[in-house]
Design a protein around this motif. Structure first.
Motif, short mmCIF file in Angstrom:
data_model
loop_
_atom_site.label_atom_id
_atom_site.label_comp_id
_atom_site.label_asym_id
_atom_site.label_seq_id
_atom_site.Cartn_x
_atom_site.Cartn_y
_atom_site.Cartn_z
N LEU A 1 -76.90 -25.43 17.29
CA LEU A 1 -78.09 -25.67 18.09
C LEU A 1 -77.96 -25.02 19.47
O LEU A 1 -76.88 -24.97 20.05
CB LEU A 1 -78.34 -27.17 18.26
CG LEU A 1 -78.71 -27.94 16.99
CD1 LEU A 1 -78.94 -29.41 17.31
CD2 LEU A 1 -79.95 -27.35 16.32
N MET A 2 -79.12 -24.58 19.98
CA MET A 2 -79.17 -23.97 21.31
C MET A 2 -80.37 -24.51 22.06
O MET A 2 -81.41 -24.82 21.45
CB MET A 2 -79.25 -22.44 21.20
CG MET A 2 -78.06 -21.79 20.51
SD MET A 2 -78.19 -19.99 20.44
CE MET A 2 -78.10 -19.59 22.18
N VAL A 3 -80.23 -24.62 23.37
CA VAL A 3 -81.35 -25.07 24.20
C VAL A 3 -82.53 -24.13 24.01
O VAL A 3 -82.38 -22.90 24.03
CB VAL A 3 -80.94 -25.12 25.69
CG1 VAL A 3 -82.15 -25.40 26.58
CG2 VAL A 3 -79.86 -26.18 25.91
N GLY A 4 -83.70 -24.72 23.78
CA GLY A 4 -84.90 -23.93 23.52
C GLY A 4 -85.21 -23.75 22.05
O GLY A 4 -86.31 -23.33 21.68
N GLY A 5 -84.24 -24.10 21.19
CA GLY A 5 -84.46 -24.00 19.76
C GLY A 5 -85.21 -25.21 19.21
O GLY A 5 -85.24 -26.27 19.84
N LYS A 6 -85.81 -25.04 18.05
CA LYS A 6 -86.57 -26.12 17.42
C LYS A 6 -85.76 -26.76 16.30
O LYS A 6 -84.90 -26.11 15.69
CB LYS A 6 -87.91 -25.60 16.89
CG LYS A 6 -88.86 -25.15 17.99
CD LYS A 6 -90.19 -24.69 17.41
CE LYS A 6 -91.15 -24.28 18.53
NZ LYS A 6 -92.45 -23.83 18.00
N VAL A 7 -86.06 -28.03 16.03
CA VAL A 7 -85.38 -28.78 14.96
C VAL A 7 -86.41 -29.57 14.16
O VAL A 7 -87.46 -29.95 14.67
CB VAL A 7 -84.32 -29.74 15.53
CG1 VAL A 7 -83.14 -28.97 16.09
CG2 VAL A 7 -84.92 -30.66 16.59
N ASN A 8 -86.08 -29.80 12.89
CA ASN A 8 -86.92 -30.64 12.04
C ASN A 8 -86.65 -32.11 12.34
O ASN A 8 -85.49 -32.52 12.42
CB ASN A 8 -86.62 -30.37 10.56
CG ASN A 8 -86.95 -28.95 10.15
OD1 ASN A 8 -87.96 -28.39 10.58
ND2 ASN A 8 -86.11 -28.35 9.33
N LEU A 9 -87.71 -32.91 12.46
CA LEU A 9 -87.58 -34.33 12.75
C LEU A 9 -88.28 -35.16 11.69
O LEU A 9 -89.37 -34.81 11.23
CB LEU A 9 -88.19 -34.68 14.11
CG LEU A 9 -87.59 -33.99 15.35
CD1 LEU A 9 -88.38 -34.41 16.59
CD2 LEU A 9 -86.12 -34.33 15.51
#
Length: 206
Positions: free
Chosen positions: A179-187
């Motif tokens: 993971l990186m700051v600014g990246g998106k993740v599934n919730l």
């Protein structure tokens, strides 16, 4: 149903369009990594980064799924080759090590902080309002298919921010390490929270 306990990290090795139209989906081929395939049959469900997919082809070491354009538009991590978190569907004989997970992505979060704190990592995610209302201190949330515990929730003008502590084991055995700051993740929010909201908001039309 799933538990949010990642069984293996696989890898998308091929992406094949299912048609020429702009709204066509794709067929993904996934190297199963350490996920045993001996008991997987065609039509079985496997969660990939938290999204429930149906196995349409398989070998002893990989499997394929068809992903609609709608699913691609509502998720991240399924449209490019790379690592994905994998979990087979729950059986009645399995231990529920995480929490009840449906494999239906409710929305996308934005990574706002991902830093080491001692031996662990602090992960802060921004969530939209439609998801934020289901988050609670010490409640459960699924991030890219991983069942995690919410440590802090702060409401904001456009939704909320929530904080999670990731222990070294979770970092080691999942794709969250990337993971990186600014990246998106599934919730995916807690299933029980959805039913509680429905019961509290229901008004008998009669």
């Amino acid at each position: 149903m799933f538990t949010g306990i990642v069984a293996a990290v696989g890898k998308i090795t091929a992406i094949t369009p299912l048609g020429q139209a702009a709204d066509a989906g794709v067929r993904l081929t996934i190297d199963a990594g350490g996920l045993p395939m001996v008991d997987v049959a065609l039509g079985d469900s496997i969660a990939m980064n938290g999204a429930c997919m149906t196995v349409v082809a398989k070998t002893d070491s990989d499997f394929s799924v068809d992903v609609s354009r709608e699913s691609l538009n509502c998720t991240v991590g399924l449209d490019a080759m790379g690592e994905v978190n994998l979990e087979k569907a729950l059986t009645l004989a399995d231990r529920l090590g995480g929490h009840l997970v449906s494999g239906h992505v409710d929305g996308l979060g934005l990574v706002r902080k991902f830093e080491s704190v001692g031996e662990s990592h602090e992960l802060v995610i921004g969530a939209p309002k439609e998801i934020g209302k289901y988050l609670a201190f010490k409640g459960s949330i699924v991030v890219n298919g991983v069942s995690l515990t919410v440590n802090r929730v702060t409401d904001t003008a456009d939704g909320c921010e929530f904080s999670i502590n990731l222990i070294p084991h979770t970092i080691m055995v999942t794709t969250l390490k990337h993971l990186m700051v600014g990246g998106k993740v599934n919730l995916e929010v807690d299933l029980i929270a959805r039913y509680v909201e429905r019961m509290l908001s229901y008004k008998n039309p009669l």
